[in-house]
Design a protein around this motif. Sequence first.
Motif, PDB file in Angstrom:
ATOM      1  N   ARG A 592     -58.793   2.863  60.543  1.00  0.00           N
ATOM      2  CA  ARG A 592     -57.705   2.660  59.593  1.00  0.00           C
ATOM      3  C   ARG A 592     -56.626   1.753  60.164  1.00  0.00           C
ATOM      4  O   ARG A 592     -55.915   1.081  59.415  1.00  0.00           O
ATOM      5  N   LEU A 593     -56.501   1.735  61.478  1.00  0.00           N
ATOM      6  CA  LEU A 593     -55.498   0.884  62.110  1.00  0.00           C
ATOM      7  C   LEU A 593     -55.965  -0.565  62.169  1.00  0.00           C
ATOM      8  O   LEU A 593     -55.203  -1.490  61.837  1.00  0.00           O
ATOM      9  N   VAL A 594     -57.208  -0.783  62.567  1.00  0.00           N
ATOM     10  CA  VAL A 594     -57.757  -2.145  62.639  1.00  0.00           C
ATOM     11  C   VAL A 594     -58.411  -2.455  61.300  1.00  0.00           C
ATOM     12  O   VAL A 594     -59.552  -2.075  61.037  1.00  0.00           O
ATOM     13  N   PHE A 614     -46.216  -4.289  62.972  1.00  0.00           N
ATOM     14  CA  PHE A 614     -45.137  -4.170  63.963  1.00  0.00           C
ATOM     15  C   PHE A 614     -45.706  -4.163  65.385  1.00  0.00           C
ATOM     16  O   PHE A 614     -45.268  -4.927  66.250  1.00  0.00           O
ATOM     17  N   TYR A 615     -46.688  -3.310  65.613  1.00  0.00           N
ATOM     18  CA  TYR A 615     -47.242  -3.208  66.963  1.00  0.00           C
ATOM     19  C   TYR A 615     -48.051  -4.447  67.348  1.00  0.00           C
ATOM     20  O   TYR A 615     -48.172  -4.764  68.535  1.00  0.00           O
ATOM     21  N   ARG A 649     -61.823  -2.393  74.050  1.00  0.00           N
ATOM     22  CA  ARG A 649     -61.356  -1.687  72.862  1.00  0.00           C
ATOM     23  C   ARG A 649     -60.669  -0.370  73.243  1.00  0.00           C
ATOM     24  O   ARG A 649     -59.637  -0.018  72.677  1.00  0.00           O
ATOM     25  N   HIS A 650     -61.278   0.331  74.203  1.00  0.00           N
ATOM     26  CA  HIS A 650     -60.682   1.602  74.629  1.00  0.00           C
ATOM     27  C   HIS A 650     -59.317   1.364  75.258  1.00  0.00           C
ATOM     28  O   HIS A 650     -58.361   2.117  75.010  1.00  0.00           O
ATOM     29  N   LEU A 651     -59.197   0.333  76.083  1.00  0.00           N
ATOM     30  CA  LEU A 651     -57.907   0.030  76.700  1.00  0.00           C
ATOM     31  C   LEU A 651     -56.878  -0.325  75.639  1.00  0.00           C
ATOM     32  O   LEU A 651     -55.727   0.121  75.708  1.00  0.00           O
ATOM     33  N   ALA A 652     -57.274  -1.121  74.650  1.00  0.00           N
ATOM     34  CA  ALA A 652     -56.333  -1.537  73.615  1.00  0.00           C
ATOM     35  C   ALA A 652     -55.858  -0.362  72.775  1.00  0.00           C
ATOM     36  O   ALA A 652     -54.683  -0.284  72.400  1.00  0.00           O
ATOM     37  N   LEU A 653     -56.734   0.580  72.501  1.00  0.00           N
ATOM     38  CA  LEU A 653     -56.382   1.696  71.620  1.00  0.00           C
ATOM     39  C   LEU A 653     -55.824   2.898  72.366  1.00  0.00           C
ATOM     40  O   LEU A 653     -54.861   3.527  71.915  1.00  0.00           O
ATOM     41  N   ARG A 654     -56.423   3.238  73.525  1.00  0.00           N
ATOM     42  CA  ARG A 654     -56.072   4.486  74.205  1.00  0.00           C
ATOM     43  C   ARG A 654     -55.292   4.302  75.495  1.00  0.00           C
ATOM     44  O   ARG A 654     -54.871   5.274  76.106  1.00  0.00           O
ATOM     45  N   GLY A 684     -51.588   2.409  74.632  1.00  0.00           N
ATOM     46  CA  GLY A 684     -52.529   1.972  73.604  1.00  0.00           C
ATOM     47  C   GLY A 684     -51.905   1.989  72.224  1.00  0.00           C
ATOM     48  O   GLY A 684     -50.935   2.697  71.962  1.00  0.00           O
ATOM     49  N   PHE A 685     -52.474   1.161  71.325  1.00  0.00           N
ATOM     50  CA  PHE A 685     -51.929   1.073  69.972  1.00  0.00           C
ATOM     51  C   PHE A 685     -52.066   2.412  69.236  1.00  0.00           C
ATOM     52  O   PHE A 685     -51.155   2.843  68.535  1.00  0.00           O
ATOM     53  N   ALA A 686     -53.204   3.080  69.388  1.00  0.00           N
ATOM     54  CA  ALA A 686     -53.375   4.392  68.749  1.00  0.00           C
ATOM     55  C   ALA A 686     -52.397   5.396  69.337  1.00  0.00           C
ATOM     56  O   ALA A 686     -51.825   6.218  68.611  1.00  0.00           O
TER      57      ALA A 686
END
Length: 813
Positions: A592-594, A614-615, A649-654, A684-686
């Motif tokens: 839902r975020l991406v 924003f992020y 992907r994990h680094l970007a989100l978590r 992370g973004f999440a």
Amino acid sequence: MRGAVWICDIGPGPGQHGGELLFSGPVHDFFAAGRSAGSHEGTPRSRTAAFLARAERPPRPAARRPGDGLLLLRGAARHNLQGLDVAFLARAFNVVTGVSGAGKSSLVEELIERAGRGALEASPRVTKLIAVDQSPIGRTPRSNPATYTGLSDVVRDLLAATPEAVGRGFGKGRFSFNVAGGRCEACGGAGVQEVGMHFLGRVDVVCDACGGRRFNDETLEIRYRGLNIHDLLETTIEEAQVVLGGDGRAARILSTLNRLGLGYLRLGQPSTSLSGGEAQRIKLASELSRPGRGHTVYVLDEPTSGLHAADVAVLLSALDGLVEQGHTVITIEHHLDVVRAADRVIDLGPGGGPHGGQLVAIGTPEELAACEASVTGAALRGGGNGAVPTAVAAGLPRPDPAATARPITFTGVRTHNLQGIDVTIPPGQVTVVTGVSGSGKSSLAFDTLYAEGRNRFVESFSAYARRFLDKPGDAEFDQVSGLTPAVAIRQGRPSRNPRSTVATMTEIGDYYRLLFARIGQRDAGKAGSRQPAVGSDSSPRRDACDLLPTAYRLPPAATVHLTASMFSPNTEQGACTACKGLGTIVECDPTRLVTEPSRPLDAGAMDGHKAGRFYGDPFGQHVATLRSAGRARGMDFSGPWVELAPGARHLALRGAGDEEFDVEWEFKRGARTGVQRFRSRWVGFAGLVEEEYARKHADHRGEALEPLMHRVGCRACGGTRLKPERLAVRVAGRHIAAWLALTVDEGLRLLAAIARDPDGAGLSPRDALVSRDLRDEVERRLMRLQEAGVGYLTLDREAATLSAGEAQRIRLA
């Protein structure tokens, strides 16, 4: 209705055209009568008898519409749905049907959720999706059909535009009972005043200052076509069409309400007095009265629930009009006349709960009727000729005056629109009160019989106890005899509270907690060895530390006595500390975020939501921190999201945990640019979304982030909701969460096995004796659920996931 013994038919029309007792007697006589003598404006006096005898029928379409495109739902797996791929016809009338618990609501909820986040495959594109349910249009008497539909704004505008109002400088706010100035200040615009009666509670009395008219005298002097604001709010929708029909806005709203069969309602009728069906039709009218643009999908949940067959015909006409305007209608429905009117039927089943969630058939009603595997198809093939069913014809139990109690008899009932009717209801039999919507059924059943029975029962309580009980209202009648205390089971959606489950609704959870507090045992770690838990009635007192896993052991001197509250997820003693007893935690859903995976994270991949924009600002500090973390880990985030490696992907989100990075942030805000250097962790973004939601979820600001969130099972407790030390206590080899995870049918089998061989289940003779009454009571309640046809439900099933039919049967059980 055909399975009843006694019929009370009220009508012939709604509102002021109803309130008469057309028939009261045995069901055989009702069917034999066919239509009652006389007519009401060319309509048979008993519309019920006419429809049952098939003299009247809802219209059927001359031809099935092929639709214009599809709404595709792929891989639907919510609740018991088994990865279904379903195609709804666009610009057509779709009906989702199946037995209770088959997954109908789950399927439609999945469609609504995907459409809300733009993940629904639709051609033509869906401009708007409107879900219309039977929840109240308001929760206070100040809400009414006029305020909900916007008609009150029109009325206030018309009054404010009169020469008298203009001359006095009265604006439209003057004609609102929610605004100081025009309303009666003595009662605050309520029309009644609360008078405290000490131990007798509070009583509402008509306001002496305004006489219940809610406005002050100066405001009531302003009239439109001879009527002041109080008079206008007291007119019915049907009458208001004559008075307000000259205004285009008012005419559009009123004609829509009247077309949906609501002409008998007053404009100012409190929303608290409306039935679920009336509330749903008011919501539908509010949408229908607005000029339609684009392709709108209308979703309705059992719109015929509680509707008379005559009102079903009116509803079908309105829904057909929506489709003719180029919109799509999707409704969950059991009513066979609605199924027969559909362009496409999606039939789920074959059973309920774990035995459902499959696509049994999809196609036209004719194709569904030809499907041997469809229960709905069998009902369509059966048709129905209005005859009394065999079970009734063969003779269900009949009233025996010599062997039964006195019948319930009311004389001169005048509650609401009832016109002084005399009613007799036989005891110990099934009686059906029927009639068109608004004819006075609820006025007789709930507002007279139930209200008076409850009031008389409450009178047996002390004055102190009565002050804590709500008074259902005063019924108006001349005389009553044979009345006993009554229980009311109303229609209504189940609780949306995530802590409400089947176990809490039925109180079986309370009995299970008491059972574990009395005879709970722990595994001592030795094969075949079981030891009573502290506080068990069958044990000497033991050291409390023996109860707990090593990580949770208390000092040897401490002693813990088990109590029922320790096994409740709603108490501090029992609830898992990670999820607070909910069994789930709220996390950010990456899908839902991406929203644009073909783009880079700093170039629009998250632009589908305000928070994502924003992020994901390329000149923001969060993207700068991600880039610094990426350089430290040897990862490049300049490419599209879909091309990033799993680790990236994990680094970007978590994020990267507690590791800190040196960040060089080149910011740009309008004409201002610059560089800031700092050291920071990257969550992370999440993680950023979750932190923001945690700060704001308790108020309205958190609503903006809800589309990005979803619930996942708590990793600490595995969804059991309880602390580990509570799960160490067992009965019959299972912890309490395992007992609650059983279906009703499985729970009955387990209790039967314990009763046959208590020793084999690990119960000592004393445990078996202590728990016997508890087990008997649980078994009795489980059997009631099984008899109600919900044996497939697990006791830990959340109430919010139940269908309206399941919830009502649970309340009945």
